[in-house]
Design a protein around this motif. Structure first.
Motif, PDB file in Angstrom:
ATOM      1  N   ALA A 224       0.830  -1.216   0.000  1.00  0.00           N
ATOM      2  CA  ALA A 224       0.000   0.000   0.000  1.00  0.00           C
ATOM      3  C   ALA A 224       0.859   1.258   0.000  1.00  0.00           C
ATOM      4  O   ALA A 224       0.444   2.286  -0.541  1.00  0.00           O
ATOM      5  CB  ALA A 224      -0.937  -0.004   1.207  1.00  0.00           C
ATOM      6  N   PHE A 225       2.037   1.194   0.594  1.00  0.00           N
ATOM      7  CA  PHE A 225       2.944   2.345   0.619  1.00  0.00           C
ATOM      8  C   PHE A 225       4.351   1.826   0.909  1.00  0.00           C
ATOM      9  O   PHE A 225       4.539   0.656   1.293  1.00  0.00           O
ATOM     10  CB  PHE A 225       2.521   3.385   1.660  1.00  0.00           C
ATOM     11  N   THR A 226       5.332   2.670   0.714  1.00  0.00           N
ATOM     12  CA  THR A 226       6.713   2.288   0.974  1.00  0.00           C
ATOM     13  C   THR A 226       6.894   1.931   2.449  1.00  0.00           C
ATOM     14  O   THR A 226       6.523   2.698   3.335  1.00  0.00           O
ATOM     15  CB  THR A 226       7.675   3.441   0.612  1.00  0.00           C
ATOM     16  N   GLY A 227       7.430   0.738   2.682  1.00  0.00           N
ATOM     17  CA  GLY A 227       7.625   0.302   4.057  1.00  0.00           C
ATOM     18  C   GLY A 227       6.461  -0.492   4.617  1.00  0.00           C
ATOM     19  O   GLY A 227       6.494  -0.913   5.779  1.00  0.00           O
ATOM     20  N   ARG A 229       4.204  -3.501   5.609  1.00  0.00           N
ATOM     21  CA  ARG A 229       4.571  -4.851   6.011  1.00  0.00           C
ATOM     22  C   ARG A 229       4.086  -5.880   4.999  1.00  0.00           C
ATOM     23  O   ARG A 229       3.007  -5.743   4.427  1.00  0.00           O
ATOM     24  CB  ARG A 229       3.964  -5.150   7.389  1.00  0.00           C
ATOM     25  N   LYS A 230       4.906  -6.907   4.766  1.00  0.00           N
ATOM     26  CA  LYS A 230       4.516  -7.975   3.857  1.00  0.00           C
ATOM     27  C   LYS A 230       3.263  -8.666   4.406  1.00  0.00           C
ATOM     28  O   LYS A 230       3.196  -9.036   5.572  1.00  0.00           O
ATOM     29  CB  LYS A 230       5.649  -8.991   3.717  1.00  0.00           C
ATOM     30  N   GLY A 231       2.285  -8.836   3.554  1.00  0.00           N
ATOM     31  CA  GLY A 231       1.031  -9.442   3.974  1.00  0.00           C
ATOM     32  C   GLY A 231       0.026  -8.449   4.522  1.00  0.00           C
ATOM     33  O   GLY A 231      -1.115  -8.795   4.822  1.00  0.00           O
ATOM     34  N   GLY A 232       0.470  -7.175   4.641  1.00  0.00           N
ATOM     35  CA  GLY A 232      -0.428  -6.154   5.160  1.00  0.00           C
ATOM     36  C   GLY A 232      -0.561  -6.212   6.674  1.00  0.00           C
ATOM     37  O   GLY A 232       0.126  -6.972   7.364  1.00  0.00           O
ATOM     38  N   LYS A 233      -1.453  -5.409   7.196  1.00  0.00           N
ATOM     39  CA  LYS A 233      -1.637  -5.337   8.646  1.00  0.00           C
ATOM     40  C   LYS A 233      -3.084  -4.978   8.969  1.00  0.00           C
ATOM     41  O   LYS A 233      -3.635  -4.032   8.405  1.00  0.00           O
ATOM     42  CB  LYS A 233      -0.709  -4.262   9.229  1.00  0.00           C
ATOM     43  N   PRO A 234      -3.715  -5.730   9.869  1.00  0.00           N
ATOM     44  CA  PRO A 234      -5.080  -5.372  10.258  1.00  0.00           C
ATOM     45  C   PRO A 234      -5.080  -4.118  11.120  1.00  0.00           C
ATOM     46  O   PRO A 234      -4.141  -3.887  11.896  1.00  0.00           O
ATOM     47  CB  PRO A 234      -5.553  -6.593  11.057  1.00  0.00           C
ATOM     48  N   GLY A 235      -6.101  -3.319  10.991  1.00  0.00           N
ATOM     49  CA  GLY A 235      -6.222  -2.115  11.810  1.00  0.00           C
ATOM     50  C   GLY A 235      -6.978  -2.395  13.096  1.00  0.00           C
ATOM     51  O   GLY A 235      -7.419  -3.521  13.368  1.00  0.00           O
ATOM     52  N   LYS A 236      -7.124  -1.373  13.900  1.00  0.00           N
ATOM     53  CA  LYS A 236      -7.779  -1.525  15.200  1.00  0.00           C
ATOM     54  C   LYS A 236      -9.237  -1.945  15.072  1.00  0.00           C
ATOM     55  O   LYS A 236      -9.760  -2.667  15.928  1.00  0.00           O
ATOM     56  CB  LYS A 236      -7.689  -0.216  15.990  1.00  0.00           C
ATOM     57  N   PHE A 237      -9.905  -1.493  13.996  1.00  0.00           N
ATOM     58  CA  PHE A 237     -11.298  -1.899  13.815  1.00  0.00           C
ATOM     59  C   PHE A 237     -11.407  -3.411  13.623  1.00  0.00           C
ATOM     60  O   PHE A 237     -12.297  -4.057  14.184  1.00  0.00           O
ATOM     61  CB  PHE A 237     -11.926  -1.168  12.619  1.00  0.00           C
ATOM     62  N   GLU A 238     -10.515  -3.973  12.823  1.00  0.00           N
ATOM     63  CA  GLU A 238     -10.536  -5.425  12.617  1.00  0.00           C
ATOM     64  C   GLU A 238     -10.202  -6.171  13.907  1.00  0.00           C
ATOM     65  O   GLU A 238     -10.821  -7.197  14.219  1.00  0.00           O
ATOM     66  CB  GLU A 238      -9.539  -5.814  11.526  1.00  0.00           C
ATOM     67  N   LEU A 239      -9.223  -5.656  14.647  1.00  0.00           N
ATOM     68  CA  LEU A 239      -8.837  -6.311  15.902  1.00  0.00           C
ATOM     69  C   LEU A 239      -9.963  -6.261  16.931  1.00  0.00           C
ATOM     70  O   LEU A 239     -10.061  -7.136  17.794  1.00  0.00           O
ATOM     71  CB  LEU A 239      -7.577  -5.644  16.472  1.00  0.00           C
ATOM     72  N   ALA A 240     -10.792  -5.226  16.842  1.00  0.00           N
ATOM     73  CA  ALA A 240     -11.898  -5.072  17.804  1.00  0.00           C
ATOM     74  C   ALA A 240     -13.175  -5.750  17.336  1.00  0.00           C
ATOM     75  O   ALA A 240     -14.216  -5.622  17.992  1.00  0.00           O
ATOM     76  CB  ALA A 240     -12.165  -3.584  18.049  1.00  0.00           C
ATOM     77  N   ASN A 241     -13.135  -6.465  16.222  1.00  0.00           N
ATOM     78  CA  ASN A 241     -14.340  -7.110  15.699  1.00  0.00           C
ATOM     79  C   ASN A 241     -14.985  -7.984  16.774  1.00  0.00           C
ATOM     80  O   ASN A 241     -14.321  -8.774  17.443  1.00  0.00           O
ATOM     81  CB  ASN A 241     -13.983  -7.955  14.474  1.00  0.00           C
ATOM     82  N   ARG A 242     -16.290  -7.828  16.950  1.00  0.00           N
ATOM     83  CA  ARG A 242     -17.093  -8.504  17.979  1.00  0.00           C
ATOM     84  C   ARG A 242     -16.716  -8.060  19.395  1.00  0.00           C
ATOM     85  O   ARG A 242     -17.073  -8.707  20.367  1.00  0.00           O
ATOM     86  CB  ARG A 242     -16.976 -10.025  17.856  1.00  0.00           C
TER      87      ARG A 242
END
Length: 454
Positions: A224-227, A229-242
């Motif tokens: 998505a941008f320089t630097g 992380r490989k595989g991407g990274k979940p954001g806080k909204f995803e981590l807080a799901n449910r």
């Protein structure tokens, strides 16, 4: 008598219950068709003679006939006969909807086994509670409603409101001054809600640079941008799901991200940076601020539509000056906590220090009270905190005394005089030095002492 049930069934039942202290079976006519050795020994009857007799002839107060009539089981009932106590269950035997007999049995050989079983249950319950608390720690929430201390009507009213709010999933806006404990209430809300087994994720909108806040909240895809992380990274909204997402200092959120947050609240969808597909999230939003959001809206510093989305329910946390009766219990709790943290053994505070604490207006609220105690306990060389130990704090109290409205002027004048005398004692009567410590002019000391003596 045995026409309704197979002889083989009785034989199997007899073998199955032979190890138990008590077991018997009656047919549809309440006649005994099976009686174990242990049961017969308790009753003091001959097994062979008891078979075929009406159960009430052998056990005068038996409830087997009642279960035959009702067709409802009686589970774990206390039964006493000839000085023996047992836990008995009576269960109807049915063919289709028709009750054709009743079996009574105990899974325990005696009350010692019952006590042993209850002991194991208590142990398992304690173990379960321990692991549940460990899971809750891992999920991010550490404080429950019981951790919110206070006896004042103001704090009890807020706790009652929070307990009601926790039952639903509506967005909550926590308001209150800095240091009132808004995060503590967010923790308590999460642990009191049906989402308590999900994560509580915390984001301080003021602590993360604007350029990083978007990726923290919404995550990003690989490349998505320089630097990135490989595989991407979940954001806080995803981590807080449910679970629950706590957005602290929401008034500091940049306008660009306010629009993205509004979409989440409207549609329940997020999109990672660099992503092409929306992701559904099931998150309860709890926002907190020490600012007047309505005022920010009027000055176009906060989106009006987002304000109304966040302000479904507003819960205002009272400042410490509006719950002064809570100071003693807060002091006791903080001293206990700081003793453990700092490795000291402070027992408490003197009445004079409590009077100072009760007279101060606490602009930093509960957090300021904690900090005052922590600083004092770091250098104290006695086991009770006295005025001499808070000399550094007294100028702050003295300079704020003119702003007090909740206490009488005489009380405040007496307190001022007491503080000045205390500082003068520590300076061996040197008024210039005392004025320097208190942050006031030397003439002010003379005037305050003269007014108090006058």
């Amino acid at each position: 008598m045995l026409a309704d049930m197979d002889i083989e069934i009785y034989e199997l039942l007899e073998k199955a219950f032979d190890e138990f202290k008590g077991a018997l079976v009656v047919d549809r006519n309440s006649r005994i068709v099976l009686l174990t050795r242990g049961y017969a020994e308790i009753l003091g009857v001959d097994r062979k003679e008891a078979i075929g007799k009406p159960v009430t002839e052998v056990i005068p107060h038996s409830r087997m006939s009642e279960v035959l009539k009702s067709g409802e089981p009686e589970i774990a009932q206390v039964w006493e006969v000839k000085g023996e106590t047992a836990i008995i269950s009576r269960v109807p035997i049915k063919r289709g909807e028709e009750v054709i007999g009743v079996v009574a049995f105990s899974v325990f050989r005696g009350m010692d086994e019952v006590r042993d079983f209850l002991g194991r249950l208590r142990y398992l319950d304690a173990e379960l509670n321990y692991y549940r608390s460990e899971v809750e720690k891992l999920r991010g929430a550490r404080f429950s409603l019981e951790n919110i201390l206070g006896i004042s009507p103001a704090i009890n009213r807020v706790k009652e409101q929070l307990a009601c709010i926790a039952k639903n999933d509506s967005t909550l806006l926590l308001t209150g001054e800095t240091g009132t404990g808004k995060e503590l209430f967010a923790h308590a809300l999460h642990l009191s809600s049906k989402r308590r087994f999900g994560h509580l994720i915390k984001v301080n909108c003021a602590a993360i640079p604007d350029e990083l806040l978007e990726s923290e909240l919404f995550g990003y895809e690989e490349g998505a941008f320089t630097g990135a992380r490989k595989g991407g990274k979940p954001g806080k909204f995803e981590l807080a799901n449910r679970g629950t997402l706590f957005l602290d200092e929401i008034g500091e959120m940049p306008a660009r991200l306010q629009a993205k947050l509004l979409r989440v609240l409207q549609d329940g969808e997020i999109e990672r940076i660099g992503g092409t597909e929306p992701l559904q999230v099931d998150v309860r939003i709890v926002a907190a601020t020490n600012k007047n959001l309505a005022e920010l809206v009027r000055h176009r510093q906060f989106r009006e539509d987002l304000y109304y989305r966040l302000n479904v329910i507003e819960l205002h946390i009272p400042p410490l000056r509006e719950r002064m009766e809570d100071i003693p219990c807060l002091v006791v709790h903080f001293i206990r906590e700081l003793n453990h943290r700092l490795g000291v053994k402070v027992k408490g505070i003197t009445p004079e220090v409590e009077e100072v604490f009760q007279s101060y207006h606490w602009p930093g609220n509960v957090r300021e009270l904690y900090n005052v105690l922590e600083r004092t306990m770091n250098v104290i060389q006695r086991d009770v905190i006295g005025l001499a130990d808070i000399n550094w704090f007294l100028p702050r109290v003295l300079s704020s005394s003119g702003r007090q409205t909740s206490r009488s002027s005489n009380t405040l004048r007496n307190l001022e005089a007491k503080i000045i005398h205390r500082v003068l004692e520590s300076c061996n009567g040197n008024k210039s030095r005392a004025a320097e410590i208190l942050g006031i002019h030397r003439s002010t000391i003379y005037n305050k002492l003269k007014r108090n003596n006058g």
